[in-house]
Design a protein around this motif. Structure first.
Motif, PDB file in Angstrom:
ATOM      1  N   TYR A   1     -19.862 -42.944  -9.072  1.00  0.00           N
ATOM      2  CA  TYR A   1     -19.384 -42.117 -10.177  1.00  0.00           C
ATOM      3  C   TYR A   1     -18.034 -42.606 -10.681  1.00  0.00           C
ATOM      4  CZ  TYR A   1     -17.739 -38.003 -12.706  1.00  0.00           C
ATOM      5  OH  TYR A   1     -17.246 -37.171 -13.673  1.00  0.00           O
ATOM      6  N   VAL A   2     -17.106 -42.842  -9.751  1.00  0.00           N
ATOM      7  CA  VAL A   2     -15.773 -43.292 -10.143  1.00  0.00           C
ATOM      8  C   VAL A   2     -15.839 -44.661 -10.810  1.00  0.00           C
ATOM      9  CG1 VAL A   2     -13.520 -43.988  -9.249  1.00  0.00           C
ATOM     10  CG2 VAL A   2     -14.604 -41.908  -8.393  1.00  0.00           C
ATOM     11  N   ARG A   3     -16.626 -45.560 -10.237  1.00  0.00           N
ATOM     12  CA  ARG A   3     -16.695 -46.926 -10.778  1.00  0.00           C
ATOM     13  C   ARG A   3     -17.293 -46.962 -12.176  1.00  0.00           C
ATOM     14  NH1 ARG A   3     -16.067 -50.574 -13.046  1.00  0.00           N
ATOM     15  NH2 ARG A   3     -16.214 -52.792 -12.542  1.00  0.00           N
TER      16      ARG A   3
ATOM     17  N   GLY B   1     -11.921 -42.543 -15.910  1.00  0.00           N
ATOM     18  CA  GLY B   1     -11.361 -42.411 -14.568  1.00  0.00           C
ATOM     19  C   GLY B   1     -11.123 -43.737 -13.869  1.00  0.00           C
ATOM     20  N   TRP B   2     -12.061 -44.691 -14.015  1.00  0.00           N
ATOM     21  CA  TRP B   2     -11.913 -45.960 -13.299  1.00  0.00           C
ATOM     22  C   TRP B   2     -10.724 -46.778 -13.785  1.00  0.00           C
ATOM     23  CZ3 TRP B   2     -12.270 -48.269  -9.066  1.00  0.00           C
ATOM     24  CH2 TRP B   2     -12.235 -49.666  -8.974  1.00  0.00           C
TER      25      TRP B   2
ATOM     26  N   MET C   1     -13.351 -37.707  -6.477  1.00  0.00           N
ATOM     27  CA  MET C   1     -12.474 -38.416  -7.411  1.00  0.00           C
ATOM     28  C   MET C   1     -11.048 -38.501  -6.859  1.00  0.00           C
ATOM     29  SD  MET C   1     -11.895 -39.889 -10.430  1.00  0.00           S
ATOM     30  CE  MET C   1     -13.067 -39.414 -11.720  1.00  0.00           C
ATOM     31  N   HIS C   2     -10.531 -37.402  -6.334  1.00  0.00           N
ATOM     32  CA  HIS C   2      -9.151 -37.390  -5.848  1.00  0.00           C
ATOM     33  C   HIS C   2      -8.996 -38.182  -4.548  1.00  0.00           C
ATOM     34  CE1 HIS C   2      -7.957 -34.799  -9.028  1.00  0.00           C
ATOM     35  NE2 HIS C   2      -8.645 -33.766  -8.616  1.00  0.00           N
ATOM     36  N   THR C   3      -9.976 -38.115  -3.655  1.00  0.00           N
ATOM     37  CA  THR C   3      -9.837 -38.861  -2.402  1.00  0.00           C
ATOM     38  C   THR C   3     -10.038 -40.362  -2.614  1.00  0.00           C
ATOM     39  OG1 THR C   3     -12.145 -38.296  -1.862  1.00  0.00           O
ATOM     40  CG2 THR C   3     -10.410 -36.960  -0.864  1.00  0.00           C
ATOM     41  N   VAL C   4     -10.898 -40.746  -3.556  1.00  0.00           N
ATOM     42  CA  VAL C   4     -10.984 -42.173  -3.902  1.00  0.00           C
ATOM     43  C   VAL C   4      -9.650 -42.649  -4.453  1.00  0.00           C
ATOM     44  CG1 VAL C   4     -12.049 -43.845  -5.485  1.00  0.00           C
ATOM     45  CG2 VAL C   4     -13.483 -42.215  -4.264  1.00  0.00           C
ATOM     46  N   GLY C   5      -9.000 -41.802  -5.258  1.00  0.00           N
ATOM     47  CA  GLY C   5      -7.671 -42.153  -5.763  1.00  0.00           C
ATOM     48  C   GLY C   5      -6.665 -42.315  -4.644  1.00  0.00           C
ATOM     49  N   GLN C   6      -6.704 -41.420  -3.651  1.00  0.00           N
ATOM     50  CA  GLN C   6      -5.800 -41.560  -2.506  1.00  0.00           C
ATOM     51  C   GLN C   6      -6.060 -42.856  -1.752  1.00  0.00           C
ATOM     52  OE1 GLN C   6      -4.836 -38.058  -0.004  1.00  0.00           O
ATOM     53  NE2 GLN C   6      -6.226 -36.894  -1.315  1.00  0.00           N
TER      54      GLN C   6
ATOM     55  N   ASP D   1     -27.564 -37.080 -11.493  1.00  0.00           N
ATOM     56  CA  ASP D   1     -28.293 -38.330 -11.643  1.00  0.00           C
ATOM     57  C   ASP D   1     -29.143 -38.519 -10.403  1.00  0.00           C
ATOM     58  OD1 ASP D   1     -29.199 -40.817 -12.318  1.00  0.00           O
ATOM     59  OD2 ASP D   1     -27.327 -41.855 -11.823  1.00  0.00           O
ATOM     60  N   GLY D   2     -30.208 -37.752 -10.324  1.00  0.00           N
ATOM     61  CA  GLY D   2     -31.080 -37.839  -9.171  1.00  0.00           C
ATOM     62  C   GLY D   2     -30.362 -37.445  -7.914  1.00  0.00           C
ATOM     63  N   ASP D   3     -30.459 -38.295  -6.902  1.00  0.00           N
ATOM     64  CA  ASP D   3     -29.807 -38.037  -5.630  1.00  0.00           C
ATOM     65  C   ASP D   3     -28.359 -38.469  -5.649  1.00  0.00           C
ATOM     66  OD1 ASP D   3     -32.108 -37.044  -4.557  1.00  0.00           O
ATOM     67  OD2 ASP D   3     -32.740 -38.947  -3.677  1.00  0.00           O
ATOM     68  N   HIS D   4     -27.898 -38.980  -6.733  1.00  0.00           N
ATOM     69  CA  HIS D   4     -26.574 -39.608  -6.742  1.00  0.00           C
ATOM     70  C   HIS D   4     -25.476 -38.691  -7.232  1.00  0.00           C
ATOM     71  CE1 HIS D   4     -28.858 -43.099  -5.812  1.00  0.00           C
ATOM     72  NE2 HIS D   4     -29.390 -43.200  -7.015  1.00  0.00           N
ATOM     73  N   GLY D   5     -25.773 -37.429  -7.493  1.00  0.00           N
ATOM     74  CA  GLY D   5     -24.732 -36.516  -7.907  1.00  0.00           C
ATOM     75  C   GLY D   5     -24.461 -36.615  -9.391  1.00  0.00           C
ATOM     76  N   PRO D   6     -23.404 -36.013  -9.868  1.00  0.00           N
ATOM     77  CA  PRO D   6     -23.079 -36.000 -11.289  1.00  0.00           C
ATOM     78  C   PRO D   6     -22.860 -37.409 -11.815  1.00  0.00           C
ATOM     79  CG  PRO D   6     -21.755 -34.406 -10.098  1.00  0.00           C
ATOM     80  CD  PRO D   6     -22.435 -35.250  -9.084  1.00  0.00           C
TER      81      PRO D   6
END
Length: 463
Positions: free
Chosen positions: A237-239, A244-245, A372-377, A438-443
């Motif tokens: 999602y982030v990528r 966001g990316w 999103m926030h923990t990937v940023g950390q 998006d299926g099993d992949h979350g938002p």
């Protein structure tokens, strides 16, 4: 406390057309926002005290060696690298407020155990290592949950002002805690002073518990989903996020370069310019004051110039502020010049950081806020140890001033990265993303893209 809400639909919610100059007044009139900001400021002040008191406890009580104090510092920095990704996935499964309260209570217990163990002669370096790991882990979960919760507590139009007010309060608390630490340690000793940090976590938990605004339930989990799959979904999602990316990757570059600079800065001021420790401490304190000023200026800059221009300009100030640092001499004029340069750099970092944080909260789907926030950390903490080691190697080979020059040149990369991304056409804060799966992949970022301003129509985005 009179509990009011800042969410849309509340009779006490600030009007959309309220003057921007009164934004802070509206926010602080909200009992829930005041409780959250007060609790966070108390926690920051306590952590500032422990940042001084815990290393001093290791040295004065346990007679720690250089290697042991370095290992203690590593334990404090390790959790963001290890637990960020799974923590984000778990946070997105839960309501955020209980996570915040639980994290504070665990941190209070771990912190209070240090002076308690010292009082009965049970304290060891392994005890300090364990406490540092526990508190560091709770800090990761608490920070991510707090940012995600703030996005549900405030109207989207108030996110920038709310974040600014919280950072401003935290900056003042940081300065106050750092100043208070020396006084308390001199009176009560390092170990007993840590009790103040434990008390601050309890204050934070109590303030959070007093919030009454209903929190929406977490997004339904996809059947058969696991933490590993949800972590991978968060990374995808982030990528794939067109807004966001670029923000997070730019932040990662900045954090790495700044970590390298900080690794040699104090040494340069002491050995390169011949300043004593007291002078260096005062000079570096100017950086904290600049951060508070940046938090004050951030909302006005975003509204006047737009998110993209604000972030790019703030990033451009960073390499420019290195010029006085590199060229100034050792005298009083040099001290004043470098203090002003560091304060300017810190203020710009606060303006840019608050703007990018608000943009991330606005564009992120609610089901993905924690990740999103923990990937940023993780992206911010990950490059720091490597950058510090590389800076040390370069300084050993080429010298301290040459290392600072290299860092100044590398600080040109973040604004170039951001200016080359689609984000450069973002001239107003986007509307909040909605749930989309998006299926099993979350938002999926694409599912929310219709809720964002088009990034290709410059004129349509001008205020």
């Amino acid at each position: 406390m009179t509990v009011t809400s800042t969410r849309p639909g509340s009779s006490t919610a600030p009007a959309a057309d309220a003057p921007k100059a009164t934004a802070a007044r509206y926010l602080w009139r909200s009992g829930d926002f005041t409780a959250l900001a007060t609790g966070q400021a108390a926690s920051v002040a306590g952590s500032a005290v422990s940042a001084v008191a815990i290393p001093l406890t290791a040295v004065t009580v346990l007679d720690a060696s250089v290697g042991q104090t370095a290992l203690l510092a590593a334990c404090q920095q390790l959790p963001p690298l290890v637990v960020s990704l799974p923590a984000g996935a778990l946070i997105d499964r839960m309501r955020r407020r209980p996570v915040m309260i639980g994290s504070d209570l665990v941190s209070a217990a771990a912190t209070a155990s240090i002076p308690a163990a010292a009082a009965v002669d049970w304290l060891t370096m392994w005890w300090l290592y364990t406490a540092a790991l526990v508190v560091g882990t709770m800090r990761v979960t608490s920070r991510a949950a707090t940012l995600a919760y703030l996005a549900t507590l405030l109207e989207p139009s108030r996110l920038m002002d709310g974040t600014s007010q919280m950072v401003r309060a935290a900056g003042v608390a940081q300065l106050g805690g750092s100043t208070l630490a020396g006084v308390l340690i001199g009176v009560f000793g390092a170990a007993r002073t840590i009790l103040l940090d434990a008390a601050s976590y309890l204050v934070s938990a109590a303030c959070t518990a007093r919030i009454r605004t209903p929190e929406p339930p977490p997004a339904p989990r996809v059947p058969g989903s696991t933490v590993r799959r949800e972590v991978c979904a968060g990374l995808r999602y982030v990528r794939r996020d067109p807004i966001g990316w670029p923000v997070l990757s730019t932040n990662a570059i900045t954090c790495g370069v700044v970590a390298g600079q900080q690794a040699v800065l104090a040494l340069y001021l002491i050995r390169g310019l011949g300043w004593d420790g007291t002078t260096v401490g005062l000079i570096l304190a100017a950086s904290g004051a600049g951060g508070v000023l940046g938090a004050v200026l951030a909302p006005g800059c975003e509204r006047r110039f737009g998110p993209a221009r604000t972030m790019i300009a703030a990033l451009l100030i960073a390499p420019l502020s290195q010029v006085p640092l590199i060229l100034s001499g050792p005298g009083l004029a040099g001290q004043i010049t470098i203090a002003l340069a560091l304060a300017t750099e810190s203020a710009a970092a606060a303006v840019g950081g608050l703007t990018q944080q608000t943009v991330r909260m606005a564009v992120c789907a609610p089901a993905m806020h924690g990740r999103m926030h923990t990937v940023g950390q993780l992206l911010c903490a990950g490059p720091a140890p490597v950058a510090a080691l590389l800076a040390g190697a370069v300084a050993t080979t080429l010298g301290l001033r040459a290392t600072l020059i290299l860092c100044a040149v590398l600080l040109l990369a973040p604004p170039v990265r951001l200016a080359a991304s689609p984000l450069r056409r973002l001239h107003r804060l986007p509307e909040p993303a909605r749930h989309g799966h998006d299926g099993d992949h979350g938002p999926s970022p694409a599912s929310a893209r219709g809720r964002r301003p088009a990034l290709t129509a410059r004129g349509a985005e001008q205020r």
